[in-house]
Design an enzyme around this catalytic site. Structure first.
Site, PDB file in Angstrom:
ATOM      1  NE  ARG A   1      11.897  80.588 -57.959  1.00 36.60           N
ATOM      2  CZ  ARG A   1      13.152  80.792 -58.351  1.00 36.60           C
ATOM      3  NH1 ARG A   1      13.396  81.506 -59.419  1.00 36.60           N
ATOM      4  NH2 ARG A   1      14.150  80.253 -57.689  1.00 36.60           N
TER       5      ARG A   1
ATOM      6  CD  GLU B   1      29.455  76.467 -57.533  1.00 33.26           C
ATOM      7  OE1 GLU B   1      30.068  75.537 -58.061  1.00 33.26           O
ATOM      8  OE2 GLU B   1      28.552  77.112 -58.110  1.00 33.26           O
TER       9      GLU B   1
END
Lengths: 184, 184
Positions: free
Chosen positions: B71, B108
């Site tokens: 993006r 994570e």
């Protein structure tokens, strides 16, 4: 490399060509990859390609630019900016967060899916589809499918480079193509 | 949502905010995803964000814009176009065809790798890094690493949205941040 007809007289194809790099054996042995990142990194060549497209599409007054993940975003953003439109993102499956519509396309082995957000285009809106490269035409065919599912009027498809020997343009039917560089 | 200081008086944060959509439970339950695609699709809001950035960075005269996959490309392309620079692409591992440099960042669970083409930036060139969202700061930290490996002078990092509660800006050290929208 060869040039497509209907390019404006100011088109400097030598400039564009000089920043497209052949990378042999990518993504696998025997393939010569057309690397467009040097063109993006050169201010003059990058601007020239965007201006050529904007000059071509401005009289057609598109409502939206539809840009294909991910290199299409680099060209679709500035084209939309220059034309004063927004840009709709077509992404690989699983990347768009809200409700989507889908279209499949064939890969060498198996298939893949492209998505667009539901209602990203209103029926009757005029769009231009943009990606960096026209190869076998699978991704642009799926993108055309997505646009038509939403009722878009597709004004044409723009690319920087066409690999003519892969005959991708046969998948585009009668849609006009804007592409300054063709590799025969 | 809150506003970052040092925005120019013409900044219309209500306009920008009105085209950022909350998508609950994406990419997984409990996460509220900030979807910036409606802003891209709105001609006025898209142009406003690009113009705000261009106004901010023009006096600093960057040589290149460094845009983060994917993006970041949608905003990095037009920012480069408006400022008259080129745009260098930072991509996920395996996407760039020529010789690359790498930087890892933590996820994570485990880690991921970002790449930039070798010699995409010349030592001493002034760059602005751009991505759509500052979350934990992992990707921008890796991008800073890539720019510094090439000897770039980083003028700052631009985002459309900062998730302040994730404290990503702590990973940016003293680098200036331009970001019109902060979610506290």
């Amino acid at each position: 490399m060869n040039q497509t007809k209907h390019l404006p007289p100011e088109a400097d194809l030598d400039l564009l060509n000089s920043f497209i790099r052949d990378v042999p054996d990518f993504p696998k042995p025997g393939i010569v990859f057309k690397d467009i990142t040097p063109l993006c990194a050169d201010a003059k060549a990058f601007r020239h390609f965007i201006e050529l497209m904007a000059t071509h599409y401005k009289p057609l007054a598109p409502d939206l630019i539809v840009a294909v993940d991910a290199r299409g975003f680099v060209f679709g953003g500035p084209l939309a900016y220059e034309l004063g439109t927004g840009v709709v993102l077509v992404r690989k499956k699983g990347k768009l967060p809200a409700d989507t519509i889908q279209a499949e396309y064939d890969l060498e082995y198996g298939s893949a899916t492209l998505e667009m957000h539901l209602n990203a285009i209103k029926p009757g809106q005029k769009v231009v589809i943009i990606d960096d490269l026209l190869a076998t035409g699978g991704t642009v065919e799926a993108t055309i499918n997505l646009c038509r599912q939403q009722g878009a009027e597709i004004l044409g498809c723009a690319f920087l480079v066409e690999l003519g020997f892969l005959h991708g343009r046969e998948k585009l039917g009668d849609l006009p193509i804007f592409c300054p560089i063709t590799v025969e």
